[in-house]
Design a protein around this motif. Structure first.
Motif, PDB file in Angstrom:
ATOM      1  N   SER A 197       0.849  -1.178   0.000  1.00 55.90           N
ATOM      2  CA  SER A 197       0.000   0.000   0.000  1.00 55.90           C
ATOM      3  C   SER A 197       0.891   1.236   0.000  1.00 55.90           C
ATOM      4  O   SER A 197       2.110   1.132   0.116  1.00 55.90           O
ATOM      5  CB  SER A 197      -0.910   0.001   1.234  1.00 55.90           C
ATOM      6  OG  SER A 197      -1.854   1.045   1.145  1.00 55.90           O
ATOM      7  N   THR A 198       0.267   2.375  -0.122  1.00 57.36           N
ATOM      8  CA  THR A 198       1.020   3.625  -0.098  1.00 57.36           C
ATOM      9  C   THR A 198       0.242   4.683   0.667  1.00 57.36           C
ATOM     10  O   THR A 198      -0.990   4.640   0.727  1.00 57.36           O
ATOM     11  CB  THR A 198       1.330   4.129  -1.526  1.00 57.36           C
ATOM     12  OG1 THR A 198       2.118   5.315  -1.439  1.00 57.36           O
ATOM     13  CG2 THR A 198       0.063   4.422  -2.304  1.00 57.36           C
ATOM     14  N   ASN A 199       0.975   5.605   1.240  1.00 58.23           N
ATOM     15  CA  ASN A 199       0.356   6.762   1.883  1.00 58.23           C
ATOM     16  C   ASN A 199       0.456   7.979   0.967  1.00 58.23           C
ATOM     17  O   ASN A 199       0.212   9.096   1.380  1.00 58.23           O
ATOM     18  CB  ASN A 199       1.013   7.049   3.234  1.00 58.23           C
ATOM     19  CG  ASN A 199       2.483   7.402   3.107  1.00 58.23           C
ATOM     20  OD1 ASN A 199       3.030   7.485   2.005  1.00 58.23           O
ATOM     21  ND2 ASN A 199       3.133   7.599   4.238  1.00 58.23           N
ATOM     22  N   GLY A 200       0.830   7.761  -0.274  1.00 57.76           N
ATOM     23  CA  GLY A 200       1.006   8.837  -1.243  1.00 57.76           C
ATOM     24  C   GLY A 200       2.461   9.197  -1.447  1.00 57.76           C
ATOM     25  O   GLY A 200       2.825   9.764  -2.467  1.00 57.76           O
ATOM     26  N   LYS A 201       3.294   8.864  -0.475  1.00 56.84           N
ATOM     27  CA  LYS A 201       4.727   9.151  -0.584  1.00 56.84           C
ATOM     28  C   LYS A 201       5.561   7.882  -0.604  1.00 56.84           C
ATOM     29  O   LYS A 201       6.515   7.768  -1.356  1.00 56.84           O
ATOM     30  CB  LYS A 201       5.183  10.021   0.588  1.00 56.84           C
ATOM     31  CG  LYS A 201       4.612  11.416   0.586  1.00 56.84           C
ATOM     32  CD  LYS A 201       5.160  12.215   1.744  1.00 56.84           C
ATOM     33  CE  LYS A 201       4.568  13.618   1.748  1.00 56.84           C
ATOM     34  NZ  LYS A 201       5.090  14.421   2.848  1.00 56.84           N
TER      35      LYS A 201
ATOM     36  N   SER B  50      -1.139  -4.098   6.844  1.00 61.36           N
ATOM     37  CA  SER B  50      -1.816  -5.317   7.288  1.00 61.36           C
ATOM     38  C   SER B  50      -3.324  -5.144   7.177  1.00 61.36           C
ATOM     39  O   SER B  50      -3.841  -4.029   7.154  1.00 61.36           O
ATOM     40  CB  SER B  50      -1.422  -5.662   8.723  1.00 61.36           C
ATOM     41  OG  SER B  50      -1.791  -4.622   9.588  1.00 61.36           O
ATOM     42  N   ASP B  51      -3.999  -6.261   7.097  1.00 63.39           N
ATOM     43  CA  ASP B  51      -5.452  -6.256   6.991  1.00 63.39           C
ATOM     44  C   ASP B  51      -5.974  -7.545   7.600  1.00 63.39           C
ATOM     45  O   ASP B  51      -5.213  -8.476   7.865  1.00 63.39           O
ATOM     46  CB  ASP B  51      -5.878  -6.152   5.523  1.00 63.39           C
ATOM     47  CG  ASP B  51      -7.330  -5.731   5.364  1.00 63.39           C
ATOM     48  OD1 ASP B  51      -7.934  -5.244   6.341  1.00 63.39           O
ATOM     49  OD2 ASP B  51      -7.867  -5.893   4.260  1.00 63.39           O
ATOM     50  N   ARG B  52      -7.272  -7.581   7.794  1.00 67.42           N
ATOM     51  CA  ARG B  52      -7.924  -8.775   8.326  1.00 67.42           C
ATOM     52  C   ARG B  52      -9.091  -9.144   7.428  1.00 67.42           C
ATOM     53  O   ARG B  52      -9.782  -8.279   6.918  1.00 67.42           O
ATOM     54  CB  ARG B  52      -8.446  -8.506   9.737  1.00 67.42           C
ATOM     55  CG  ARG B  52      -7.353  -8.221  10.722  1.00 67.42           C
ATOM     56  CD  ARG B  52      -7.935  -7.998  12.103  1.00 67.42           C
ATOM     57  NE  ARG B  52      -6.859  -7.758  13.037  1.00 67.42           N
ATOM     58  CZ  ARG B  52      -6.779  -6.699  13.814  1.00 67.42           C
ATOM     59  NH1 ARG B  52      -7.721  -5.783  13.780  1.00 67.42           N
ATOM     60  NH2 ARG B  52      -5.775  -6.560  14.635  1.00 67.42           N
ATOM     61  N   SER B  53      -9.281 -10.429   7.260  1.00 67.84           N
ATOM     62  CA  SER B  53     -10.438 -10.946   6.537  1.00 67.84           C
ATOM     63  C   SER B  53     -11.154 -11.920   7.459  1.00 67.84           C
ATOM     64  O   SER B  53     -10.515 -12.598   8.262  1.00 67.84           O
ATOM     65  CB  SER B  53     -10.012 -11.687   5.267  1.00 67.84           C
ATOM     66  OG  SER B  53      -9.359 -10.828   4.384  1.00 67.84           O
ATOM     67  N   ARG B  54     -12.464 -12.001   7.306  1.00 70.87           N
ATOM     68  CA  ARG B  54     -13.255 -12.905   8.141  1.00 70.87           C
ATOM     69  C   ARG B  54     -13.906 -13.982   7.303  1.00 70.87           C
ATOM     70  O   ARG B  54     -14.426 -13.711   6.228  1.00 70.87           O
ATOM     71  CB  ARG B  54     -14.366 -12.137   8.852  1.00 70.87           C
ATOM     72  CG  ARG B  54     -13.887 -11.196   9.891  1.00 70.87           C
ATOM     73  CD  ARG B  54     -15.068 -10.500  10.517  1.00 70.87           C
ATOM     74  NE  ARG B  54     -14.628  -9.696  11.635  1.00 70.87           N
ATOM     75  CZ  ARG B  54     -15.413  -9.298  12.610  1.00 70.87           C
ATOM     76  NH1 ARG B  54     -16.692  -9.612  12.592  1.00 70.87           N
ATOM     77  NH2 ARG B  54     -14.940  -8.574  13.594  1.00 70.87           N
ATOM     78  N   ILE B  55     -13.895 -15.179   7.848  1.00 70.00           N
ATOM     79  CA  ILE B  55     -14.654 -16.278   7.262  1.00 70.00           C
ATOM     80  C   ILE B  55     -15.650 -16.713   8.331  1.00 70.00           C
ATOM     81  O   ILE B  55     -15.253 -17.273   9.357  1.00 70.00           O
ATOM     82  CB  ILE B  55     -13.746 -17.452   6.847  1.00 70.00           C
ATOM     83  CG1 ILE B  55     -12.695 -16.975   5.839  1.00 70.00           C
ATOM     84  CG2 ILE B  55     -14.592 -18.591   6.279  1.00 70.00           C
ATOM     85  CD1 ILE B  55     -11.684 -18.036   5.452  1.00 70.00           C
TER      86      ILE B  55
ATOM     87  N   GLY C 113      -1.811  -4.130 -10.124  1.00 70.35           N
ATOM     88  CA  GLY C 113      -0.756  -3.711  -9.201  1.00 70.35           C
ATOM     89  C   GLY C 113       0.268  -2.813  -9.869  1.00 70.35           C
ATOM     90  O   GLY C 113       0.722  -1.823  -9.285  1.00 70.35           O
ATOM     91  N   ARG C 114       0.617  -3.140 -11.097  1.00 70.20           N
ATOM     92  CA  ARG C 114       1.567  -2.293 -11.834  1.00 70.20           C
ATOM     93  C   ARG C 114       0.978  -0.905 -12.072  1.00 70.20           C
ATOM     94  O   ARG C 114       1.668   0.107 -11.952  1.00 70.20           O
ATOM     95  CB  ARG C 114       1.944  -2.957 -13.150  1.00 70.20           C
ATOM     96  CG  ARG C 114       2.869  -4.131 -12.961  1.00 70.20           C
ATOM     97  CD  ARG C 114       3.382  -4.675 -14.281  1.00 70.20           C
ATOM     98  NE  ARG C 114       4.331  -5.736 -14.008  1.00 70.20           N
ATOM     99  CZ  ARG C 114       4.281  -6.930 -14.554  1.00 70.20           C
ATOM    100  NH1 ARG C 114       3.344  -7.222 -15.438  1.00 70.20           N
ATOM    101  NH2 ARG C 114       5.176  -7.836 -14.240  1.00 70.20           N
TER     102      ARG C 114
END
Length: 163
Positions: A81-85, A91-96, A130-131
């Motif tokens: 990811s980026t913050n612009g700079k 990190s992230d979370r996914s739920r099943i 992504g590219r």
């Protein structure tokens, strides 16, 4: 030590046999979800902000419980990811959510990319996306109409129509 190894082998052989039988059919049960994911596995899921397909890397999972008592498996994942700079890992979370019986793996809200029915096409499309994402880092003049989102201070996704 041989006794311990023998005990573990005997104890988990039935789990391994059951898991193998399910995976051959492209299915999994809730109680075996932990065995479906290995660290650094590419996980196919959707972006919580846009609903678009995305791929993240699996770290670990943990069974959790909602306030109402319903169970779910929470996957801890990471992605670029980026913050612009700066470009870096986030990190992230996914739920099943809990489910009964066997379920087709590709019907889960997050699952290893290797079980996607169109894995090669999806991997190619996500790589192109992504590219493009990386090419847009920095200041650019672009025109866009659609939904945008950001994550507020409380970690909630806020969607806005952009034009």
């Amino acid at each position: 030590m041989d006794l311990l190894v023998g005990y573990i082998d005997t104890t988990f052989r039935s789990v391994e046999d059951h898991l193998s039988a399910l995976l051959v059919k492209g299915e999994i049960t809730y109680d075996l979800l932990w065995a479906l994911f290995e660290p650094n596995t590419e996980v196919y899921t959707t972006c919580p902000g846009t609903g678009a397909p995305r791929c993240v890397l699996y770290n670990h999972c943990e069974e959790m419980q909602e306030m109402d008592g319903s169970k779910f498996m929470q996957l801890e994942t990471r992605f670029l990811s980026t913050n612009g700079k700066f470009l870096g890992e986030a990190s992230d979370r996914s739920r099943i959510p809990f489910f009964r019986g066997a379920k087709r793996i590709e019907l889960l809200p997050a699952y290893p990319l290797q079980y996607h029915p169109n894995r090669e096409r999806v991997a190619r499309e996500l790589t192109q996306c992504g590219r493009r994402f990386v090419s847009l880092i920095g200041a650019h003049h672009r025109q866009y109409v659609g939904t945008g989102f950001y994550v507020d201070k409380e970690g909630e996704i806020v969607k806005r129509h952009v034009k």
